[in-house]
Enzyme design. Structure first.
Site, PDB file in Angstrom:
ATOM      1  N   ASP A   8      44.136  42.223  40.724  1.00 18.91           N
ATOM      2  CA  ASP A   8      44.364  41.010  40.385  1.00 18.91           C
ATOM      3  C   ASP A   8      44.709  40.736  38.812  1.00 18.91           C
ATOM      4  O   ASP A   8      44.512  39.767  38.281  1.00 18.91           O
ATOM      5  CB  ASP A   8      43.311  39.939  40.679  1.00 18.91           C
ATOM      6  N   LYS A 107      45.538  39.560  49.441  1.00 16.96           N
ATOM      7  CA  LYS A 107      44.410  38.715  50.011  1.00 16.96           C
ATOM      8  C   LYS A 107      44.253  37.295  49.683  1.00 16.96           C
ATOM      9  O   LYS A 107      45.048  36.749  48.705  1.00 16.96           O
ATOM     10  CB  LYS A 107      43.039  39.463  49.388  1.00 16.96           C
ATOM     11  N   CYS A 152      36.586  38.211  41.712  1.00 12.53           N
ATOM     12  CA  CYS A 152      37.138  39.221  42.700  1.00 12.53           C
ATOM     13  C   CYS A 152      36.611  40.810  42.233  1.00 12.53           C
ATOM     14  O   CYS A 152      36.698  41.563  43.098  1.00 12.53           O
ATOM     15  CB  CYS A 152      38.656  39.029  42.533  1.00 12.53           C
TER      16      CYS A 152
HETATM   17  C1  VGL Z   1      40.030  34.993  41.687  1.00 11.20           C
HETATM   18  C2  VGL Z   1      39.318  32.869  41.335  1.00 11.20           C
HETATM   19  C3  VGL Z   1      39.993  32.468  42.473  1.00 11.20           C
HETATM   20  C4  VGL Z   1      39.837  36.283  41.028  1.00 11.20           C
HETATM   21  C5  VGL Z   1      40.873  34.522  42.611  1.00 11.20           C
HETATM   22  O1  VGL Z   1      40.883  36.905  41.131  1.00 11.20           O
HETATM   23  O2  VGL Z   1      38.960  36.661  40.448  1.00 11.20           O
HETATM   24  N1  VGL Z   1      39.092  33.877  41.056  1.00 11.20           N
HETATM   25  N2  VGL Z   1      40.700  33.571  43.076  1.00 11.20           N
END
Ligand code: VGL
Ligand code: ZN
Length: 202
Positions: A8, A107, A152
């Site tokens: 991410d 995702k 994540c």
């Molecule tokens: C994430 C919060 C919401 C992450 C993703 O990538 O850690 N955190 N969505």
């Protein structure tokens, strides 16, 4: 076979993004360095992308929630997040300085359930292609870095351990949200206690 999983590293989680993680840019050189090393050695490199419809119910705006507080979504505890990583927007693109990665796992695409791990949604109802890709490539050892340590990255690491992989977490390649100040430290401890090796990439 070894694989690198880059979690991410998207604009919304970096400086100026809607869910910016402090000092996120500091991990990009390390990520790029590892991507290069893994490519040069013909190891696998995979990236995950948080990829939400604008109607996603983890967003405070869609669930009458307050950002940063915890509620429930379809029976699961859910932190209410600012709108972030909306599919096909600038915020969901990889950071422009991140080196190219060809294999991408999406995702969080189902608006009814959040998905922190690269393998499964938070209710383990559905699976992404990640495990299949790792198996097809005979991967047994993972190196995991990215954003965010306490969400994540952590859930990807814990699922990988449960699935039987040898997991290395690259501590200097991760940054956390830290809704509470110790969340990232606690996440590293939890990952280590469950069998992950915490390493630094120099
Ligand atoms: C994430 C919060 C919401 C992450 C993703 O990538 O850690 N955190 N969505
Ligand atoms: Zn998200």
């Amino acid at each position: 076979m070894k694989a690198l999983i880059v979690v991410d590293i998207q604009n919304d989680f970096c400086e100026g993004g809607s869910l910016a993680v402090k000092d996120a840019h500091q991990i990009i050189d390390i990520a790029n360095n590892m991507i290069k090393y893994f490519n040069q050695n013909n190891f696998l490199v995979v990236a995950t992308k948080d990829w939400h419809p604008s109607t996603h119910k983890s967003f405070a705006s869609n669930s009458n929630g307050t950002i940063g507080e915890v509620g429930t979504l379809n029976g699961l505890l859910q932190v209410w997040w600012p709108d972030h990583c909306i599919e096909n927007t600038y915020g969901s693109e990889f950071h422009p300085d991140l080196a190219e990665i060809k294999t991408i796992i999406y995702k969080g695409t189902d608006l009814e359930i959040d998905s922190y791990s690269g393998f499964f949604d938070n209710g383990k109802l559905k699976e992404t292609n990640l495990l299949k890709i790792l198996k097809e490539n005979s991967v047994t050892e993972l190196f995991i870095l990215g954003l965010a340590t306490d969400y994540c990255v952590k859930y990807t690491v814990l699922d990988a351990l449960e699935l039987g992989f040898d997991v290395n977490v690259v501590s200097n390649g991760c940054k956390g949200v830290n809704l509470s100040p110790n969340d990232s430290d606690n996440a590293f401890l939890e990952m280590q206690n469950k069998g992950a090796k915490i390493i630094e990439w120099k």
